[in-house]
Design a protein around this motif. Structure first.
Motif, PDB file in Angstrom:
ATOM      1  N   LYS A  80      -1.606  11.997 -12.395  1.00  0.00           N
ATOM      2  CA  LYS A  80      -0.341  10.817 -12.248  1.00  0.00           C
ATOM      3  C   LYS A  80       0.320  11.957 -10.550  1.00  0.00           C
ATOM      4  CE  LYS A  80       4.185   9.368 -14.044  1.00  0.00           C
ATOM      5  NZ  LYS A  80       4.973   9.613 -14.552  1.00  0.00           N
ATOM      6  N   ASP A  81       0.343  13.360 -11.680  1.00  0.00           N
ATOM      7  CA  ASP A  81       0.978  14.452  -9.699  1.00  0.00           C
ATOM      8  C   ASP A  81       0.360  14.529  -8.994  1.00  0.00           C
ATOM      9  OD1 ASP A  81       2.923  14.950 -11.686  1.00  0.00           O
ATOM     10  OD2 ASP A  81       1.840  16.698 -12.806  1.00  0.00           O
ATOM     11  N   ASP A  82      -0.786  14.243  -8.923  1.00  0.00           N
ATOM     12  CA  ASP A  82      -1.510  13.707  -7.710  1.00  0.00           C
ATOM     13  C   ASP A  82      -2.005  12.477  -7.316  1.00  0.00           C
ATOM     14  OD1 ASP A  82      -2.644  16.571  -7.920  1.00  0.00           O
ATOM     15  OD2 ASP A  82      -4.580  16.312  -8.982  1.00  0.00           O
ATOM     16  N   ILE A  83      -0.827  11.579  -7.384  1.00  0.00           N
ATOM     17  CA  ILE A  83      -1.101  10.499  -6.508  1.00  0.00           C
ATOM     18  C   ILE A  83       0.458  10.259  -6.341  1.00  0.00           C
ATOM     19  CG2 ILE A  83      -0.766   7.923  -7.133  1.00  0.00           C
ATOM     20  CD1 ILE A  83      -2.576   7.742  -9.545  1.00  0.00           C
ATOM     21  N   HIS A  84       1.162  10.496  -4.758  1.00  0.00           N
ATOM     22  CA  HIS A  84       1.801  10.024  -3.983  1.00  0.00           C
ATOM     23  C   HIS A  84       1.718   8.376  -3.388  1.00  0.00           C
ATOM     24  CE1 HIS A  84       2.151  14.558  -5.112  1.00  0.00           C
ATOM     25  NE2 HIS A  84       1.814  14.964  -4.977  1.00  0.00           N
ATOM     26  N   ALA A  85       2.780   8.022  -3.865  1.00  0.00           N
ATOM     27  CA  ALA A  85       3.698   6.339  -2.534  1.00  0.00           C
ATOM     28  C   ALA A  85       4.238   6.741  -1.955  1.00  0.00           C
ATOM     29  CB  ALA A  85       3.665   5.681  -3.948  1.00  0.00           C
ATOM     30  N   GLU A  86       4.549   6.520  -0.669  1.00  0.00           N
ATOM     31  CA  GLU A  86       5.527   6.827   0.042  1.00  0.00           C
ATOM     32  C   GLU A  86       6.358   5.679  -0.146  1.00  0.00           C
ATOM     33  OE1 GLU A  86       5.531   9.594   1.119  1.00  0.00           O
ATOM     34  OE2 GLU A  86       4.105  10.525   1.332  1.00  0.00           O
ATOM     35  N   GLN A  87       7.869   6.171   0.317  1.00  0.00           N
ATOM     36  CA  GLN A  87       8.749   4.642   0.403  1.00  0.00           C
ATOM     37  C   GLN A  87       8.477   3.952   1.554  1.00  0.00           C
ATOM     38  OE1 GLN A  87      10.773   4.162  -1.652  1.00  0.00           O
ATOM     39  NE2 GLN A  87      11.026   6.578  -2.095  1.00  0.00           N
ATOM     40  N   LEU A  88       8.456   2.234   1.317  1.00  0.00           N
ATOM     41  CA  LEU A  88       8.753   1.532   2.624  1.00  0.00           C
ATOM     42  C   LEU A  88       9.055   1.229   4.004  1.00  0.00           C
ATOM     43  CD1 LEU A  88       6.795  -0.959   1.157  1.00  0.00           C
ATOM     44  CD2 LEU A  88       9.372  -2.559   1.681  1.00  0.00           C
ATOM     45  N   ASN A  89       7.798   0.881   4.515  1.00  0.00           N
ATOM     46  CA  ASN A  89       8.530   1.378   6.136  1.00  0.00           C
ATOM     47  C   ASN A  89       8.709  -0.218   6.361  1.00  0.00           C
ATOM     48  OD1 ASN A  89       9.426   4.255   6.328  1.00  0.00           O
ATOM     49  ND2 ASN A  89       6.847   4.013   6.340  1.00  0.00           N
ATOM     50  N   ILE A  90       9.762  -0.457   7.419  1.00  0.00           N
ATOM     51  CA  ILE A  90       9.642  -1.717   7.346  1.00  0.00           C
ATOM     52  C   ILE A  90       9.776  -1.492   8.916  1.00  0.00           C
ATOM     53  CG2 ILE A  90      10.758  -3.964   7.503  1.00  0.00           C
ATOM     54  CD1 ILE A  90      11.501  -3.584   4.873  1.00  0.00           C
ATOM     55  N   THR A 111       4.659  -1.423   5.865  1.00  0.00           N
ATOM     56  CA  THR A 111       3.457  -0.459   5.709  1.00  0.00           C
ATOM     57  C   THR A 111       4.271   0.299   4.204  1.00  0.00           C
ATOM     58  OG1 THR A 111       4.424   1.306   7.566  1.00  0.00           O
ATOM     59  CG2 THR A 111       3.035  -0.394   8.297  1.00  0.00           C
ATOM     60  N   ARG A 112       3.298   0.352   3.602  1.00  0.00           N
ATOM     61  CA  ARG A 112       4.318   1.695   2.990  1.00  0.00           C
ATOM     62  C   ARG A 112       2.507   2.974   2.519  1.00  0.00           C
ATOM     63  NH1 ARG A 112       5.512   1.036  -4.560  1.00  0.00           N
ATOM     64  NH2 ARG A 112       6.283   2.804  -4.091  1.00  0.00           N
ATOM     65  N   SER A 113       2.673   4.154   1.954  1.00  0.00           N
ATOM     66  CA  SER A 113       1.578   5.109   2.122  1.00  0.00           C
ATOM     67  C   SER A 113       0.899   5.377   0.972  1.00  0.00           C
ATOM     68  CB  SER A 113       1.965   5.837   3.066  1.00  0.00           C
ATOM     69  OG  SER A 113       1.760   5.625   4.766  1.00  0.00           O
ATOM     70  N   LEU A 114      -0.475   5.894   0.723  1.00  0.00           N
ATOM     71  CA  LEU A 114      -0.698   6.683  -0.325  1.00  0.00           C
ATOM     72  C   LEU A 114      -1.653   7.587  -0.572  1.00  0.00           C
ATOM     73  CD1 LEU A 114      -0.822   5.480  -3.742  1.00  0.00           C
ATOM     74  CD2 LEU A 114      -2.015   4.242  -3.296  1.00  0.00           C
ATOM     75  N   THR A 115      -1.629   8.957  -0.939  1.00  0.00           N
ATOM     76  CA  THR A 115      -1.786   9.902  -1.183  1.00  0.00           C
ATOM     77  C   THR A 115      -2.367  10.435  -2.542  1.00  0.00           C
ATOM     78  OG1 THR A 115      -0.694  10.491   0.692  1.00  0.00           O
ATOM     79  CG2 THR A 115      -1.683  12.952  -0.169  1.00  0.00           C
ATOM     80  N   LEU A 116      -3.650  10.236  -2.889  1.00  0.00           N
ATOM     81  CA  LEU A 116      -4.538  10.682  -4.318  1.00  0.00           C
ATOM     82  C   LEU A 116      -5.083  12.026  -3.706  1.00  0.00           C
ATOM     83  CD1 LEU A 116      -5.801   7.408  -3.982  1.00  0.00           C
ATOM     84  CD2 LEU A 116      -3.693   7.664  -4.776  1.00  0.00           C
ATOM     85  N   THR A 117      -5.168  12.467  -3.993  1.00  0.00           N
ATOM     86  CA  THR A 117      -5.645  14.018  -4.853  1.00  0.00           C
ATOM     87  C   THR A 117      -7.509  13.456  -5.898  1.00  0.00           C
ATOM     88  OG1 THR A 117      -4.135  15.363  -3.460  1.00  0.00           O
ATOM     89  CG2 THR A 117      -6.345  16.668  -5.114  1.00  0.00           C
ATOM     90  N   LEU A 118      -8.468  13.375  -5.444  1.00  0.00           N
ATOM     91  CA  LEU A 118      -9.838  13.211  -6.420  1.00  0.00           C
ATOM     92  C   LEU A 118     -10.029  14.459  -6.439  1.00  0.00           C
ATOM     93  CD1 LEU A 118     -11.361  11.141  -8.230  1.00  0.00           C
ATOM     94  CD2 LEU A 118     -12.661  11.570  -5.559  1.00  0.00           C
ATOM     95  N   GLU A 119     -10.269  15.082  -7.239  1.00  0.00           N
ATOM     96  CA  GLU A 119     -11.016  15.983  -8.039  1.00  0.00           C
ATOM     97  C   GLU A 119     -12.468  15.476  -8.595  1.00  0.00           C
ATOM     98  OE1 GLU A 119      -9.337  18.592 -11.216  1.00  0.00           O
ATOM     99  OE2 GLU A 119      -7.121  18.334 -10.101  1.00  0.00           O
ATOM    100  N   LYS A 120     -13.223  14.248  -8.704  1.00  0.00           N
ATOM    101  CA  LYS A 120     -14.372  13.966  -9.003  1.00  0.00           C
ATOM    102  C   LYS A 120     -14.858  14.146  -8.310  1.00  0.00           C
ATOM    103  CE  LYS A 120     -13.160  12.671 -13.804  1.00  0.00           C
ATOM    104  NZ  LYS A 120     -13.319  11.408 -14.463  1.00  0.00           N
TER     105      LYS A 120
END
Length: 236
Positions: A80-90, A111-120
């Motif tokens: 959960k701590d490695d999932i970062h969903a940004e605010q909505l941009n209009i 638009t909306r950005s999402l950052t994921l940190t994958l360890e596998k």
């Protein structure tokens, strides 16, 4: 894999160029150590973009895709701590009409950005495909890294120090002088107006990183971690 790079050293005469250098004969040497490792972590930056004149419907679509992508990320073991969903941009978009000489409303770009940190790291190709299937429309960039970077960097600093000591000893032998004592040391280049003398090493040692290797991993390419140390030795 790790390899100790070539030794770089310079012989200086007495001078008063900078406070980092003494006014008596000395050797200014650089020690370097490098390690190549396969990444075990990927930071993935993606986004969903929709364009519509109906703001509420477009926002609902974007939020739905992001929610599905977050569920997907959790299924791939992303914390959960490695999932970062940004605010909505209009952004309100218009187009200039040459016939009427007016700006015409085309719709809203959401638009909306999402950052994921994958360890596998082995799951990286599959995750990308699943994100496309979930409706992600933009893949901005992926940064590959190693989880124990700081630990490896500390070990490399010790190797760089050994390399600097060896450089000073070998250079002193070549000039038939004796080393006295260490005057100063820094992990950043010293501000001196001189071009170092570079001596290529006869060979390089290749060693496995203690973090382990991913010989069967997805072809993400090796990461090179480098450490440098700059030392000034007085000579007799």
């Amino acid at each position: 894999m790790r390899m100790i790079s070539s030794l770089i050293a310079t012989l200086f005469c007495a001078g008063s160029f900078a406070a980092a250098l003494p006014d008596e004969p000395h050797l200014y040497v650089e020690g370097t150590a490098k390690m190549q490792v396969q990444p075990d972590r990927a930071t993935i930056r993606v986004a969903i973009s929709e364009k519509s004149k109906q703001l509420v419907e477009a926002k609902k679509q974007v939020d739905t895709v992001v929610a599905n992508a977050i569920k997907l990320a959790k299924r791939f073991g992303i914390k959960k701590d490695d999932i970062h969903a940004e605010q909505l941009n209009i952004h309100r978009q218009t187009r200039y009409n040459r016939n009427t000489n007016e700006e015409e409303f085309e719709g809203f770009r959401i638009t909306r950005s999402l950052t994921l940190t994958l360890e596998k790291i082995d799951s990286y190709p599959e995750l990308l495909q699943e994100l496309v299937n979930a409706g992600i429309t933009e893949f901005n960039n992926t940064e590959f890294s190693v989880s124990n970077h700081n630990e490896l960097a500390d070990k490399l600093k010790k190797e760089a120090i050994k390399d600097a000591k060896s450089a000073a000893s070998e250079l002193a032998d070549e000039f038939d002088v004796d080393l006295d004592k260490l005057y100063s040391v820094s992990f950043a280049p010293m501000n001196v107006p001189s071009v170092p003398y570079v001596r290529q090493a006869a060979s390089m040692r290749m060693m496995d990183a203690e973090s382990g290797s991913y010989k069967e991993a997805y072809n993400t390419g090796a990461i090179t971690i480098t450490a440098q140390v700059f030392a000034v030795y007085l000579i007799k």
